[in-house]
Enzyme design. Sequence first.
Site, short mmCIF file in Angstrom:
data_model
loop_
_atom_site.label_atom_id
_atom_site.label_comp_id
_atom_site.label_asym_id
_atom_site.label_seq_id
_atom_site.Cartn_x
_atom_site.Cartn_y
_atom_site.Cartn_z
N ARG A 167 -1.64 47.01 -17.61
CA ARG A 167 -2.68 46.48 -18.57
C ARG A 167 -1.82 45.90 -19.73
O ARG A 167 -1.05 46.65 -20.35
CB ARG A 167 -3.53 47.77 -19.03
CG ARG A 167 -4.60 47.53 -20.09
CD ARG A 167 -5.35 48.69 -20.42
NE ARG A 167 -6.33 48.59 -21.32
CZ ARG A 167 -6.05 48.37 -22.64
NH1 ARG A 167 -4.96 48.32 -23.14
NH2 ARG A 167 -6.97 48.07 -23.19
N LYS A 171 2.73 48.53 -27.57
CA LYS A 171 2.32 50.00 -28.13
C LYS A 171 3.58 50.45 -29.15
O LYS A 171 4.82 49.89 -29.04
CB LYS A 171 2.19 51.06 -26.90
CG LYS A 171 0.90 50.93 -26.61
CD LYS A 171 0.18 51.92 -25.42
CE LYS A 171 -1.25 51.61 -25.19
NZ LYS A 171 -1.59 52.68 -24.17
C1 PT1 Z 1 -4.02 52.46 -21.68
C2 PT1 Z 1 -4.87 52.15 -22.54
C3 PT1 Z 1 -6.35 51.69 -22.43
N1 PT1 Z 1 -4.51 51.78 -23.75
C4 PT1 Z 1 -6.10 52.55 -20.20
N2 PT1 Z 1 -6.85 52.13 -21.00
C5 PT1 Z 1 -5.40 51.35 -24.83
N3 PT1 Z 1 -6.52 52.86 -18.97
C6 PT1 Z 1 -6.72 51.15 -24.62
C7 PT1 Z 1 0.25 52.62 -30.00
O1 PT1 Z 1 0.96 53.70 -30.01
O2 PT1 Z 1 -2.93 52.76 -21.63
N4 PT1 Z 1 -4.36 52.80 -20.21
N5 PT1 Z 1 -7.21 51.44 -23.16
C8 PT1 Z 1 -5.02 51.16 -26.37
N6 PT1 Z 1 -4.47 52.28 -26.87
C9 PT1 Z 1 -3.26 52.32 -27.59
C10 PT1 Z 1 -2.74 53.44 -27.57
C11 PT1 Z 1 -2.85 51.47 -28.43
C12 PT1 Z 1 -1.62 53.59 -28.60
C13 PT1 Z 1 -1.98 51.34 -29.08
C14 PT1 Z 1 -1.23 52.60 -29.18
O3 PT1 Z 1 0.47 51.63 -30.79
#
Ligand code: PT1
Length: 259
Positions: A238, A204
């Site tokens: 995850r 992230k």
């Molecule tokens: C998570 C999650 C998810 N993250 C759960 N499911 C993502 N339960 C998708 C960035 O800032 O943390 N928990 N499903 C992916 N989401 C992101 C959010 C990906 C922020 C990247 C960022 O780079």
Amino acid sequence: MGIINVTPDSFSDGGFFLSTQQAIAHARSLIDEGADILDIGGESTRPGSQIVSADEELSRVIPVLEALVDTAIPISIDTSKPEVMKHAIEAGASMINDVNALRNTGALEAVAPHKHVQICLMHMQGTPQNMQANPYYIDIVSEVKDYLQQRIQAANTAGIALSRLVIDPGFGFGKTLQHNLSLLNHLNEFTTLGTPVLAGLSRKSMLGVITGNNVDQRLHESVAAALLAVAKGAKIVRVHDVKASKAALAIHNALRGYD
Ligand code: PT1
């Protein structure tokens, strides 16, 4: 929990695993690396991502789920849409991972009758389209905790037992770097809600803000973050990089209960 993205705009796989066959092959490699759960997603939820229709999401996710459902490990489907939840459960999904915490109309009802299905309730402020515009909290930890407590209560009222639930503070979902760091520092406090805690920090942007590394070069910071999350009470992490994460967590597990 190993991540399988079946999305053309997915934040770090760039469409590489778009095809069903590639997603399945990737899933098998994550199983070989020691994944305990696979999380399959057909709609990106990273900041600024596009909404897809239920039909499009189903066409991405269901063929991959069907190919993997007879493998040895449970399959989670990352979705907020009740229609996708229903089809996924019918096709054998063991878990629904909902970044919207079953707030969509019909979502509680879609999962409630299926007693064998686990549900991850995640916190998000805003929507993936607008959540990073102006994240605002007075007390991030207590606000996220109160929200998750309320979603647990809503699930219970709909007939979903606490034993079916997992909670997740939602790193990167409507949070500044400071918010994310506070949540990680206080992750232990979420364990008092009575469910396992899931943490998603892999690759992230918050990690890149700290180290300056691009999304495809965040292996080391992702492994460090996963290890810290587990040290602070997370039961599920995850991750994209299963092999490296497992190796780091093996060291943590070796120390657990040893003196
Ligand atoms: C998570 C999650 C998810 N993250 C759960 N499911 C993502 N339960 C998708 C960035 O800032 O943390 N928990 N499903 C992916 N989401 C992101 C959010 C990906 C922020 C990247 C960022 O780079």
